[in-house]
Scaffold this motif. Structure first.
Motif, PDB file in Angstrom:
ATOM      1  N   UNK A  38       0.834  -1.211   0.000  1.00 13.28           N
ATOM      2  CA  UNK A  38       0.000   0.000   0.000  1.00 13.28           C
ATOM      3  C   UNK A  38       0.862   1.250   0.000  1.00 13.28           C
ATOM      4  N   UNK A  39       0.516   2.241  -0.805  1.00 14.83           N
ATOM      5  CA  UNK A  39       1.304   3.478  -0.831  1.00 14.83           C
ATOM      6  C   UNK A  39       1.343   4.132   0.550  1.00 14.83           C
ATOM      7  N   UNK A  40       2.493   4.678   0.913  1.00 13.22           N
ATOM      8  CA  UNK A  40       2.646   5.367   2.181  1.00 13.22           C
ATOM      9  C   UNK A  40       2.023   6.748   2.142  1.00 13.22           C
ATOM     10  N   UNK A  41       2.044   7.453   3.267  1.00 16.64           N
ATOM     11  CA  UNK A  41       1.379   8.768   3.343  1.00 16.64           C
ATOM     12  C   UNK A  41       1.939   9.795   2.374  1.00 16.64           C
ATOM     13  N   UNK A  42       3.253   9.753   2.102  1.00 19.15           N
ATOM     14  CA  UNK A  42       3.834  10.722   1.163  1.00 19.15           C
ATOM     15  C   UNK A  42       3.280  10.496  -0.231  1.00 19.15           C
ATOM     16  N   UNK A  43       3.229   9.242  -0.643  1.00 27.29           N
ATOM     17  CA  UNK A  43       2.682   8.924  -1.958  1.00 27.29           C
ATOM     18  C   UNK A  43       1.203   9.283  -2.058  1.00 27.29           C
ATOM     19  N   UNK A  44       0.474   9.068  -0.966  1.00 32.34           N
ATOM     20  CA  UNK A  44      -0.965   9.293  -0.978  1.00 32.34           C
ATOM     21  C   UNK A  44      -1.337  10.744  -1.263  1.00 32.34           C
ATOM     22  N   UNK A  45      -0.464  11.669  -0.905  1.00 28.38           N
ATOM     23  CA  UNK A  45      -0.781  13.087  -1.130  1.00 28.38           C
ATOM     24  C   UNK A  45      -0.076  13.644  -2.362  1.00 28.38           C
ATOM     25  N   UNK A  46       0.615  12.817  -3.097  1.00 28.88           N
ATOM     26  CA  UNK A  46       1.243  13.251  -4.346  1.00 28.88           C
ATOM     27  C   UNK A  46       0.127  13.654  -5.318  1.00 28.88           C
ATOM     28  N   UNK A  47       0.109  14.892  -5.794  1.00 28.02           N
ATOM     29  CA  UNK A  47      -0.984  15.337  -6.679  1.00 28.02           C
ATOM     30  C   UNK A  47      -1.176  14.452  -7.897  1.00 28.02           C
ATOM     31  N   UNK A  48      -0.074  13.941  -8.452  1.00 24.94           N
ATOM     32  CA  UNK A  48      -0.198  13.096  -9.639  1.00 24.94           C
ATOM     33  C   UNK A  48      -0.911  11.788  -9.315  1.00 24.94           C
ATOM     34  N   UNK A  49      -0.607  11.213  -8.143  1.00 26.92           N
ATOM     35  CA  UNK A  49      -1.270   9.983  -7.744  1.00 26.92           C
ATOM     36  C   UNK A  49      -2.740  10.236  -7.400  1.00 26.92           C
ATOM     37  N   UNK A  50      -3.013  11.352  -6.740  1.00 26.60           N
ATOM     38  CA  UNK A  50      -4.392  11.693  -6.405  1.00 26.60           C
ATOM     39  C   UNK A  50      -5.230  11.843  -7.672  1.00 26.60           C
ATOM     40  N   UNK A  51      -4.688  12.538  -8.652  1.00 23.17           N
ATOM     41  CA  UNK A  51      -5.413  12.747  -9.910  1.00 23.17           C
ATOM     42  C   UNK A  51      -5.649  11.429 -10.633  1.00 23.17           C
ATOM     43  N   UNK A  52      -4.647  10.541 -10.616  1.00 18.13           N
ATOM     44  CA  UNK A  52      -4.802   9.243 -11.275  1.00 18.13           C
ATOM     45  C   UNK A  52      -5.845   8.396 -10.553  1.00 18.13           C
ATOM     46  N   UNK A  53      -5.852   8.465  -9.228  1.00 18.46           N
ATOM     47  CA  UNK A  53      -6.844   7.720  -8.460  1.00 18.46           C
ATOM     48  C   UNK A  53      -8.255   8.212  -8.771  1.00 18.46           C
ATOM     49  N   UNK A  54      -8.439   9.545  -8.802  1.00 22.80           N
ATOM     50  CA  UNK A  54      -9.752  10.092  -9.117  1.00 22.80           C
ATOM     51  C   UNK A  54     -10.226   9.630 -10.490  1.00 22.80           C
ATOM     52  N   UNK A  55      -9.320   9.643 -11.450  1.00 21.78           N
ATOM     53  CA  UNK A  55      -9.687   9.228 -12.796  1.00 21.78           C
ATOM     54  C   UNK A  55     -10.007   7.736 -12.852  1.00 21.78           C
ATOM     55  N   UNK A  56      -9.250   6.930 -12.118  1.00 23.54           N
ATOM     56  CA  UNK A  56      -9.546   5.498 -12.062  1.00 23.54           C
ATOM     57  C   UNK A  56     -10.943   5.259 -11.519  1.00 23.54           C
ATOM     58  N   UNK A  57     -11.265   5.946 -10.426  1.00 19.22           N
ATOM     59  CA  UNK A  57     -12.595   5.796  -9.825  1.00 19.22           C
ATOM     60  C   UNK A  57     -13.678   6.243 -10.807  1.00 19.22           C
ATOM     61  N   UNK A  58     -13.453   7.372 -11.477  1.00 20.20           N
ATOM     62  CA  UNK A  58     -14.417   7.846 -12.471  1.00 20.20           C
ATOM     63  C   UNK A  58     -14.652   6.792 -13.548  1.00 20.20           C
ATOM     64  N   UNK A  59     -13.591   6.235 -14.080  1.00 15.82           N
ATOM     65  CA  UNK A  59     -13.714   5.277 -15.180  1.00 15.82           C
ATOM     66  C   UNK A  59     -14.463   4.026 -14.746  1.00 15.82           C
ATOM     67  N   UNK A  60     -14.160   3.532 -13.551  1.00 17.17           N
ATOM     68  CA  UNK A  60     -14.868   2.358 -13.047  1.00 17.17           C
ATOM     69  C   UNK A  60     -16.359   2.657 -12.906  1.00 17.17           C
ATOM     70  N   UNK A  61     -16.680   3.811 -12.338  1.00 12.60           N
ATOM     71  CA  UNK A  61     -18.090   4.184 -12.128  1.00 12.60           C
ATOM     72  C   UNK A  61     -18.815   4.439 -13.440  1.00 12.60           C
ATOM     73  N   UNK A  62     -18.150   5.104 -14.384  1.00 12.28           N
ATOM     74  CA  UNK A  62     -18.809   5.367 -15.661  1.00 12.28           C
ATOM     75  C   UNK A  62     -19.040   4.083 -16.438  1.00 12.28           C
ATOM     76  N   UNK A  63     -18.075   3.189 -16.384  1.00  9.60           N
ATOM     77  CA  UNK A  63     -18.249   1.887 -17.035  1.00  9.60           C
ATOM     78  C   UNK A  63     -19.463   1.186 -16.433  1.00  9.60           C
ATOM     79  N   UNK A  64     -19.565   1.217 -15.119  1.00  3.58           N
ATOM     80  CA  UNK A  64     -20.710   0.626 -14.433  1.00  3.58           C
ATOM     81  C   UNK A  64     -22.015   1.270 -14.872  1.00  3.58           C
ATOM     82  N   UNK A  65     -22.025   2.597 -14.959  1.00  2.00           N
ATOM     83  CA  UNK A  65     -23.228   3.314 -15.374  1.00  2.00           C
ATOM     84  C   UNK A  65     -23.681   2.893 -16.770  1.00  2.00           C
TER      85      UNK A  65
END
Length: 350
Positions: A219-246
């Motif tokens: 699991x990514x540590x706290x430093x990685x978790x707040x990396x803006x690039x990782x946060x943006x990628x996570x948001x997009x991953x969640x969006x894609x999973x949800x839109x596919x479901x929709x």
């Protein structure tokens, strides 16, 4: 004839794999759900079996230790049951009725799976994974609370930071269910920006990704978790999973209760489009998002190097797993050849 052609979606260009223990875990997780009191005989068991929780988990974590694959599958089973209670049993359209259950489940989360009140028997005196007694099921949160407490204790036994993150994300999920219920009660279709934000919580994808990261062992540590690039990628991953479901579940939702919580419905309402045109726009959102994901991923690898490989592997597997699972499972079965006709979250994905 296809009214809504899912072939308009671009297939995620990642390897399709499946854990060798998927079928075994499916049986074990169904027994876990029965032992916790989440399901009985009849329709509830059939609904959970058709949801394919282990199939999704086995594709998202094709090489995970079996115990962690079970943990993820059991979370999916819990989310599917919660989703069915809201969507099929009517509680999700009655916020005043849903609120007491949500409050009781939040209490379980606050206690991290420990005792939730005087006389409660859901604490650490019962080993993780053990079947619940009738007294356990009579606690304020009922069987859902018993099973949630069991999940929390099992995660805590493996990795406390993961539990803290999971608890936070499940809290957001539960509160977002109240937002959905209020919209349904008022027959309100949310605006596009509002829907996109809240869908990230109602889908149950974030807690699922958290246990997927645990299953991958790093699991990514706290430093990685707040990396803006990782946060943006996570948001997009969640969006894609949800839109596919929709997109795959749209036919079922349209034919049943005209649920306003679907990207197609929201786009149709906001832009005054017909449903077929709105479906094509939503498919375009998914396709553009997938292209954006690939670009962000490449930039992240160039920036962070090999240390992010387990993190990226988990997200790649999730995107592929969601697509493959949606094509095969029958949870959202509609007419043959239409979205859900071969068919996930759970509108929860889990």
């Amino acid at each position: 004839m296809r009214s809504f052609d899912v072939s308009a979606l671009h297939e995620p260009p990642f390897a399709s794999r499946r854990h060798v223990a998927t079928d075994r875990v499916a049986t074990e997780s169904l027994e876990w759900a029965r032992g916790q009191g989440l399901i009985g005989v009849g329709p509830s068991t059939s609904r959970l079996h058709r949801a394919g929780a282990a199939e999704l988990a086995g594709r998202a974590c094709p090489q995970a230790p079996v115990a962690r694959l079970r943990l993820l599958t059991d979370l999916f089973s819990w989310l599917f049951v919660m989703d069915d209670i809201c969507d099929d049993d009517g509680l999700g359209s009655a916020p005043a009725s849903l609120a007491p259950m949500v409050a009781a489940l939040l209490d379980v989360l606050d206690q991290h799976g420990g005792p939730t009140g005087a006389g409660a028997s859901t604490g650490r005196d019962r080993p993780a994974g053990e079947s619940a007694s009738r007294a356990d099921r009579d606690t304020p949160a009922g069987a859902l609370g018993v099973a949630l407490a069991d999940l929390c204790r099992r995660v805590l036994d493996q990795h406390r930071p993961t539990l803290l993150r999971l608890v936070s994300q499940l809290r957001e999920y539960l509160l977002a269910l109240l937002w959905e219920a209020a919209n349904r009660e008022r027959r309100r279709v949310p605006g596009l920006a509002e829907y996109r934000q809240m869908r990230r919580h109602t889908g149950g994808v974030r807690p699922s990704l958290t246990l997927t990261d645990l299953a991958y062992g790093r699991p990514p540590g706290p430093v990685r978790r707040v990396d803006p690039a990782l946060v943006a990628l996570d948001d997009l991953t969640v969006d894609l999973v949800c839109w596919c479901n929709d997109l795959f579940s749209y036919r079922k939702e349209r034919d049943s209760t005209a649920d306003p919580h679907n990207l197609v419905t929201v786009l149709a309402a906001q832009h005054g489009r017909g449903e077929a045109a709105a479906f094509q726009v939503a498919a375009g959102w998914f396709n553009d998002g997938l292209a954006g994901y690939l670009a962000r991923e490449a930039a992240l690898v160039a920036h962070a190097g090999p240390t992010v490989k387990p993190y990226l592997a988990a997200r790649r597997a999730w995107l592929r797993a969601t697509y493959d699972w949606s094509m095969r499972a029958d949870r959202y079965a509609g007419s043959a050849g239409e979205p859900g006709g071969t068919q996930p979250p759970h509108r929860s994905q889990g």
